[in-house]
Design a protein around this motif. Structure first.
Motif, mmCIF file in Angstrom:
data_model
loop_
_atom_site.group_PDB
_atom_site.id
_atom_site.type_symbol
_atom_site.label_atom_id
_atom_site.label_comp_id
_atom_site.label_asym_id
_atom_site.label_seq_id
_atom_site.Cartn_x
_atom_site.Cartn_y
_atom_site.Cartn_z
ATOM 1 N N PRO A 153 0.803 -1.228 0.000
ATOM 2 C CA PRO A 153 0.000 0.000 0.000
ATOM 3 C C PRO A 153 0.832 1.273 0.000
ATOM 4 O O PRO A 153 0.328 2.343 -0.359
ATOM 5 N N ASP A 154 2.101 1.164 0.380
ATOM 6 C CA ASP A 154 2.958 2.353 0.379
ATOM 7 C C ASP A 154 3.580 2.615 -0.989
ATOM 8 O O ASP A 154 4.250 3.639 -1.170
ATOM 9 N N TRP A 155 3.379 1.731 -1.946
ATOM 10 C CA TRP A 155 3.872 1.966 -3.306
ATOM 11 C C TRP A 155 2.816 2.745 -4.077
ATOM 12 O O TRP A 155 1.612 2.477 -3.962
ATOM 13 N N PRO A 156 3.214 3.716 -4.900
ATOM 14 C CA PRO A 156 2.236 4.533 -5.621
ATOM 15 C C PRO A 156 1.574 3.770 -6.763
ATOM 16 O O PRO A 156 2.086 2.762 -7.247
ATOM 17 N N GLU A 157 0.440 4.282 -7.195
ATOM 18 C CA GLU A 157 -0.261 3.684 -8.330
ATOM 19 C C GLU A 157 0.594 3.741 -9.592
ATOM 20 O O GLU A 157 0.613 2.803 -10.388
ATOM 21 N N ASP A 158 1.298 4.852 -9.768
ATOM 22 C CA ASP A 158 2.227 5.032 -10.880
ATOM 23 C C ASP A 158 3.562 5.462 -10.287
ATOM 24 O O ASP A 158 3.607 6.332 -9.412
ATOM 25 N N LEU A 159 4.650 4.871 -10.782
ATOM 26 C CA LEU A 159 5.965 5.100 -10.187
ATOM 27 C C LEU A 159 6.775 6.070 -11.062
ATOM 28 O O LEU A 159 7.143 5.731 -12.187
ATOM 29 N N PRO A 160 7.090 7.257 -10.555
ATOM 30 C CA PRO A 160 7.850 8.224 -11.344
ATOM 31 C C PRO A 160 9.351 7.966 -11.270
ATOM 32 O O PRO A 160 10.130 8.779 -10.772
ATOM 33 N N ARG A 161 9.741 6.824 -11.805
ATOM 34 C CA ARG A 161 11.142 6.443 -11.859
ATOM 35 C C ARG A 161 11.400 5.691 -13.165
ATOM 36 O O ARG A 161 10.449 5.208 -13.797
ATOM 37 N N ILE A 162 12.647 5.568 -13.544
ATOM 38 C CA ILE A 162 13.006 4.758 -14.707
ATOM 39 C C ILE A 162 13.024 3.297 -14.267
ATOM 40 O O ILE A 162 13.790 2.918 -13.381
ATOM 41 N N VAL A 163 12.181 2.474 -14.888
ATOM 42 C CA VAL A 163 12.063 1.072 -14.476
ATOM 43 C C VAL A 163 12.755 0.113 -15.442
ATOM 44 O O VAL A 163 12.945 -1.057 -15.110
ATOM 45 N N TYR A 164 13.154 0.619 -16.625
ATOM 46 C CA TYR A 164 13.822 -0.266 -17.583
ATOM 47 C C TYR A 164 14.493 0.582 -18.647
ATOM 48 O O TYR A 164 13.970 1.625 -19.055
ATOM 49 N N ILE A 165 15.667 0.135 -19.090
ATOM 50 C CA ILE A 165 16.367 0.759 -20.210
ATOM 51 C C ILE A 165 16.556 -0.317 -21.272
ATOM 52 O O ILE A 165 17.205 -1.338 -21.025
ATOM 53 N N ASP A 166 15.967 -0.110 -22.440
ATOM 54 C CA ASP A 166 15.999 -1.169 -23.447
ATOM 55 C C ASP A 166 17.286 -1.102 -24.277
ATOM 56 O O ASP A 166 18.179 -0.277 -24.029
ATOM 57 N N GLY A 167 17.397 -1.982 -25.242
ATOM 58 C CA GLY A 167 18.613 -2.093 -26.027
ATOM 59 C C GLY A 167 18.918 -0.878 -26.878
ATOM 60 O O GLY A 167 20.056 -0.716 -27.349
ATOM 61 N N TYR A 168 17.931 -0.011 -27.097
ATOM 62 C CA TYR A 168 18.139 1.224 -27.847
ATOM 63 C C TYR A 168 18.497 2.399 -26.937
ATOM 64 O O TYR A 168 18.722 3.511 -27.430
ATOM 65 N N GLY A 169 18.505 2.156 -25.623
ATOM 66 C CA GLY A 169 18.741 3.247 -24.688
ATOM 67 C C GLY A 169 17.486 4.011 -24.322
ATOM 68 O O GLY A 169 17.558 5.048 -23.646
ATOM 69 N N ASN A 170 16.313 3.525 -24.741
ATOM 70 C CA ASN A 170 15.056 4.167 -24.374
ATOM 71 C C ASN A 170 14.760 3.935 -22.900
ATOM 72 O O ASN A 170 15.053 2.862 -22.358
ATOM 73 N N LEU A 171 14.123 4.900 -22.271
ATOM 74 C CA LEU A 171 13.908 4.893 -20.825
ATOM 75 C C LEU A 171 12.434 4.685 -20.511
ATOM 76 O O LEU A 171 11.616 5.598 -20.677
ATOM 77 N N MET A 172 12.077 3.479 -20.073
ATOM 78 C CA MET A 172 10.699 3.228 -19.661
ATOM 79 C C MET A 172 10.504 3.715 -18.233
ATOM 80 O O MET A 172 11.332 3.448 -17.356
ATOM 81 N N THR A 173 9.418 4.416 -18.019
ATOM 82 C CA THR A 173 9.075 4.843 -16.670
ATOM 83 C C THR A 173 8.009 3.927 -16.084
ATOM 84 O O THR A 173 7.395 3.129 -16.801
ATOM 85 N N GLY A 174 7.777 4.049 -14.801
ATOM 86 C CA GLY A 174 6.693 3.318 -14.144
ATOM 87 C C GLY A 174 5.388 4.073 -14.174
ATOM 88 O O GLY A 174 4.468 3.754 -13.418
ATOM 89 N N LEU A 175 5.291 5.058 -15.053
ATOM 90 C CA LEU A 175 4.080 5.868 -15.215
ATOM 91 C C LEU A 175 3.256 5.349 -16.382
ATOM 92 O O LEU A 175 3.777 5.207 -17.498
ATOM 93 N N ARG A 176 2.002 5.075 -16.147
ATOM 94 C CA ARG A 176 1.114 4.799 -17.267
ATOM 95 C C ARG A 176 0.895 6.102 -18.032
ATOM 96 O O ARG A 176 0.581 7.138 -17.434
ATOM 97 N N ALA A 177 1.060 6.062 -19.335
ATOM 98 C CA ALA A 177 0.906 7.282 -20.123
ATOM 99 C C ALA A 177 -0.487 7.866 -19.975
ATOM 100 O O ALA A 177 -0.662 9.094 -20.010
ATOM 101 N N SER A 178 -1.474 7.015 -19.777
ATOM 102 C CA SER A 178 -2.850 7.497 -19.617
ATOM 103 C C SER A 178 -3.034 8.309 -18.340
ATOM 104 O O SER A 178 -4.005 9.062 -18.212
ATOM 105 N N ALA A 179 -2.106 8.165 -17.385
ATOM 106 C CA ALA A 179 -2.196 8.901 -16.129
ATOM 107 C C ALA A 179 -1.421 10.215 -16.177
ATOM 108 O O ALA A 179 -1.441 10.980 -15.205
ATOM 109 N N VAL A 180 -0.736 10.486 -17.293
ATOM 110 C CA VAL A 180 0.046 11.711 -17.445
ATOM 111 C C VAL A 180 -0.703 12.645 -18.394
ATOM 112 O O VAL A 180 -1.048 12.242 -19.509
ATOM 113 N N PRO A 181 -0.974 13.886 -17.997
ATOM 114 C CA PRO A 181 -1.658 14.809 -18.915
ATOM 115 C C PRO A 181 -0.914 14.908 -20.239
ATOM 116 O O PRO A 181 0.322 14.937 -20.269
ATOM 117 N N PRO A 182 -1.637 14.934 -21.344
ATOM 118 C CA PRO A 182 -0.981 14.892 -22.656
ATOM 119 C C PRO A 182 -0.051 16.062 -22.925
ATOM 120 O O PRO A 182 0.867 15.956 -23.742
#
Length: 245
Positions: A153-182
């Protein structure tokens, strides 16, 4: 099918040993390598990643999930069923995101133990045989658990951190894009990044953030590596700013 989500890597023996058990215990069942490089030793970052990617798989898929820095301790081995998909792995928060976003969830503490159970490789000795049995609908005996006991319960619904870096160097966040204002901007490593729909919407070498194919807010550099260009590492914080800022 059985889907592997681990931090074992593809070098060394670990993923191969797990797959050997699955081939023996679940012959003919397809095994999919989803992530072998989930955030090492970090169930929290891995939880947000797993939740985003698991929903793309069909009902009945079995996920063998091991990011387990507490292997061999008293942490509980779990079997979780969430919206018709089955997950097995350690009780350390790894299934928090899956449970949060599912409508129908149940969990049991696995009571079965193999004859051989090493202290350091439960992925091979415990969770792989359990996943194999679950793939044939043979759920192991266990003690039912309230879902409230395995979420954080102490973990947020969306995590504002980098959770993965893929082979291209792209940075995935723990934020659902639908939860971020466009029209919001994201700030990471001291850089401010605006939203775009696709890479080509910005010039080569310029950074952007966008909704990736699995619904997460992701930061990239068009035809470049965001991790290097922005000097960002796994786990770094992400700041969400209002539109017009």
């Amino acid at each position: 099918m059985i889907v592997l989500f681990t931090d074992f890597g593809l070098t060394g023996p670990y993923t191969g040993q797990v797959k050997a058990v699955l081939a023996r215990e679940a012959p003919g069942v397809p095994v999919i390598d989803l992530f072998a490089d989930a955030p090492a030793f970090d169930p929290q970052l891995s939880s947000y990643l797993l939740a985003a990617y698991a929903r793309e798989f069909p009902i009945g898929t079995v996920f063998l999930c091991v990011v387990d820095p507490g292997v061999g301790t008293e942490r509980r081995p779990l079997l979780v069923t969430a919206d018709g998909r089955v997950f097995t792995g350690p009780d350390n928060g790894l299934f928090d995101g899956v449970c949060r976003h599912a409508v129908d969830v149940s969990a049991v503490e696995i009571g079965w133990r193999p004859t051989r159970l090493s202290a350091s490789f439960h992925g091979r000795d415990l969770f792989a045989p359990v996943a194999a049995r679950a793939a044939f609908g043979r759920m192991p005996a266990g003690t039912p658990l309230p879902v409230s006991e395995i979420v954080r319960p102490d973990w947020p619904e969306d995590l504002p951190r980098i959770v993965y870096i893929d082979g291209y160097g792209n940075l995935m966040t723990g934020l659902r894009a639908s939860a971020v204002p466009p029209d919001a901007w994201l700030s990471v490593g001291g850089w401010t990044v605006r939203r775009a729909r696709t890479f080509a919407d910005v010039p080569p070498g310029e950074a952007l953030w966008y909704e990736n194919a699995n619904g997460l807010a992701e930061i990239a550099v068009n035809q470049g590596r965001a991790d290097r260009a922005l000097s960002v590492a796994l786990g770094d914080d992400v700041i969400v700013g209002p539109g017009g800022g």
